[in-house]
Design a protein around this motif. Structure first.
Motif, mmCIF file in Angstrom:
data_model
loop_
_atom_site.group_PDB
_atom_site.id
_atom_site.type_symbol
_atom_site.label_atom_id
_atom_site.label_comp_id
_atom_site.label_asym_id
_atom_site.label_seq_id
_atom_site.Cartn_x
_atom_site.Cartn_y
_atom_site.Cartn_z
ATOM 1 N N ILE A 1 3.259 2.062 5.915
ATOM 2 C CA ILE A 1 2.010 2.835 5.906
ATOM 3 C C ILE A 1 1.358 2.880 7.284
ATOM 4 N N ASN A 2 1.407 1.765 8.011
ATOM 5 C CA ASN A 2 0.724 1.744 9.315
ATOM 6 C C ASN A 2 1.398 2.626 10.358
ATOM 7 N N GLN A 3 2.550 3.242 10.007
ATOM 8 C CA GLN A 3 3.204 4.170 10.932
ATOM 9 C C GLN A 3 2.969 5.625 10.553
ATOM 10 N N VAL A 4 2.209 5.870 9.477
ATOM 11 C CA VAL A 4 1.866 7.249 9.104
ATOM 12 C C VAL A 4 0.357 7.483 9.149
ATOM 13 N N GLY A 5 -0.401 6.430 9.422
ATOM 14 C CA GLY A 5 -1.855 6.570 9.479
ATOM 15 C C GLY A 5 -2.495 5.306 10.015
ATOM 16 N N THR A 6 -3.801 5.394 10.251
ATOM 17 C CA THR A 6 -4.571 4.258 10.748
ATOM 18 C C THR A 6 -5.189 3.519 9.569
ATOM 19 N N VAL A 7 -4.898 2.215 9.477
ATOM 20 C CA VAL A 7 -5.440 1.394 8.394
ATOM 21 C C VAL A 7 -6.661 0.658 8.920
ATOM 22 N N ASN A 8 -7.808 0.814 8.231
ATOM 23 C CA ASN A 8 -9.058 0.153 8.624
ATOM 24 C C ASN A 8 -9.643 -0.606 7.447
ATOM 25 N N VAL A 9 -10.473 -1.597 7.757
ATOM 26 C CA VAL A 9 -11.216 -2.334 6.744
ATOM 27 C C VAL A 9 -12.698 -2.227 7.111
ATOM 28 N N PRO A 10 -13.373 -1.125 6.653
ATOM 29 C CA PRO A 10 -14.761 -0.921 7.045
ATOM 30 C C PRO A 10 -15.746 -1.892 6.390
ATOM 31 N N GLU A 11 -15.387 -2.436 5.225
ATOM 32 C CA GLU A 11 -16.242 -3.421 4.554
ATOM 33 C C GLU A 11 -15.362 -4.366 3.759
ATOM 34 N N SER A 12 -15.959 -5.418 3.219
ATOM 35 C CA SER A 12 -15.166 -6.488 2.601
ATOM 36 C C SER A 12 -14.401 -6.065 1.351
ATOM 37 N N ARG A 13 -14.800 -4.981 0.702
ATOM 38 C CA ARG A 13 -14.104 -4.545 -0.512
ATOM 39 C C ARG A 13 -13.546 -3.122 -0.387
ATOM 40 N N MET A 14 -13.235 -2.693 0.832
ATOM 41 C CA MET A 14 -12.736 -1.324 1.025
ATOM 42 C C MET A 14 -11.707 -1.295 2.158
ATOM 43 N N VAL A 15 -10.586 -0.625 1.890
ATOM 44 C CA VAL A 15 -9.586 -0.361 2.920
ATOM 45 C C VAL A 15 -9.471 1.150 3.008
ATOM 46 N N THR A 16 -9.428 1.690 4.220
ATOM 47 C CA THR A 16 -9.231 3.126 4.379
ATOM 48 C C THR A 16 -7.964 3.375 5.187
ATOM 49 N N ILE A 17 -7.311 4.495 4.861
ATOM 50 C CA ILE A 17 -6.126 4.909 5.609
ATOM 51 C C ILE A 17 -6.374 6.336 6.053
ATOM 52 N N ASN A 18 -6.420 6.548 7.362
ATOM 53 C CA ASN A 18 -6.582 7.886 7.912
ATOM 54 C C ASN A 18 -5.182 8.410 8.215
ATOM 55 N N GLY B 1 -2.232 -2.688 -7.848
ATOM 56 C CA GLY B 1 -3.330 -2.585 -8.806
ATOM 57 C C GLY B 1 -4.570 -1.948 -8.204
ATOM 58 N N ILE B 2 -4.371 -1.087 -7.215
ATOM 59 C CA ILE B 2 -5.492 -0.409 -6.555
ATOM 60 C C ILE B 2 -5.382 1.081 -6.835
ATOM 61 N N ASN B 3 -6.518 1.700 -7.149
ATOM 62 C CA ASN B 3 -6.544 3.129 -7.432
ATOM 63 C C ASN B 3 -7.070 3.877 -6.211
ATOM 64 N N PRO B 4 -6.193 4.591 -5.474
ATOM 65 C CA PRO B 4 -6.639 5.284 -4.252
ATOM 66 C C PRO B 4 -7.539 6.482 -4.551
ATOM 67 N N GLN B 5 -8.508 6.726 -3.670
ATOM 68 C CA GLN B 5 -9.404 7.872 -3.790
ATOM 69 C C GLN B 5 -9.250 8.722 -2.522
ATOM 70 N N LEU B 6 -9.057 10.026 -2.723
ATOM 71 C CA LEU B 6 -8.854 10.926 -1.587
ATOM 72 C C LEU B 6 -10.160 11.502 -1.075
ATOM 73 N N ASN B 7 -10.230 11.636 0.254
ATOM 74 C CA ASN B 7 -11.359 12.282 0.896
ATOM 75 C C ASN B 7 -10.784 13.018 2.111
ATOM 76 N N GLY B 8 -10.177 14.185 1.874
ATOM 77 C CA GLY B 8 -9.498 14.917 2.950
ATOM 78 C C GLY B 8 -8.223 14.194 3.325
ATOM 79 N N THR B 9 -8.102 13.818 4.607
ATOM 80 C CA THR B 9 -6.915 13.075 5.045
ATOM 81 C C THR B 9 -7.150 11.566 4.997
ATOM 82 N N ILE B 10 -8.327 11.170 4.534
ATOM 83 C CA ILE B 10 -8.645 9.746 4.443
ATOM 84 C C ILE B 10 -8.448 9.293 2.996
ATOM 85 N N ILE B 11 -7.675 8.220 2.843
ATOM 86 C CA ILE B 11 -7.478 7.617 1.522
ATOM 87 C C ILE B 11 -8.291 6.335 1.501
ATOM 88 N N MET B 12 -9.193 6.245 0.507
ATOM 89 C CA MET B 12 -10.030 5.051 0.373
ATOM 90 C C MET B 12 -9.466 4.196 -0.759
#
Length: 187
Positions: free
Chosen positions: A54-71, A91-102
């Motif tokens: 995954i880290n080779q197809v997008g940028t993985v960030n941790v903006p807060e303690s209970r959220m990971v985002t992938i741009n 066991g995580i349900n991804p949510q889409l926001n354009g090209t960002i997956i939360m």
């Protein structure tokens, strides 16, 4: 001939350290209820005809303690990344926001925490078995040298050296396991 025997203890240590590194990687992929970019390391995406981390197809960030985002860099891969996360067993349900997956990290319930501590225990046991296998290889080399004329005193010396290395690594595994289980059970 018997005085020429030198057991490559550095090789034994290196192989045992490899088992420890593998255990740390497995522990990093276990969810503890806190967001971590390393939890996505085992997830592979079918991108451009090959399985890619995954880290080779997008940028993985941790903006807060209970959220990971992938741009995701390529819009065409967003659905593939989402699918890979859903099928990963995290066991995580991804949510889409354009090209960002939360990826909101849900709170772990007591039952799931207990399951994860058991999984951590299994990982630790696999690492212990790997270390014991390396120990057995070292002991076999010593027995072969004994058959070739090594003195009994030298045999005991080498066996205690191998056992010391093994004990140190097993204790390290136990310490890592205790720490990880504490992290998992922490509410």
């Amino acid at each position: 001939m018997s005085d020429d025997f030198m057991l490559d203890t550095d090789d034994l240590e290196r192989r045992m350290d490899g088992a420890m590194a593998n255990l740390r990687t497995e522990f990093a992929s276990l969810r503890t209820g806190r967001a971590s970019a390393s939890m996505l390391e085992p997830v592979m995406v079918d991108a451009y005809g090959s399985m890619t981390p995954i880290n080779q197809v997008g940028t993985v960030n941790v903006p807060e303690s209970r959220m990971v985002t992938i741009n995701v860099w390529d819009k065409g891969l967003v659905s593939k990344v989402e699918k890979a996360i859903r099928e990963s067993g995290l066991g995580i349900n991804p949510q889409l926001n354009g090209t960002i997956i939360m990826l909101p990290i849900p709170e772990l319930n007591e039952e799931r925490r207990r399951e994860l501590t058991k999984v951590a225990g299994q990982y630790a046991e696999h690492a212990r078995v790997s270390i014991r296998n390396v120990r057995r290889d070292g002991m076999d080399q010593i027995k072969k040298a004994k058959a070739d004329g090594m003195s009994e005193d030298d045999q005991k010396l080498w066996e205690s050296e191998v056992q010391d290395i093994t004990d140190r690594h097993i204790k390290s595994i136990d310490d890592l396991l205790e720490t990880k289980q504490g992290e998992i059970m922490q509410v």
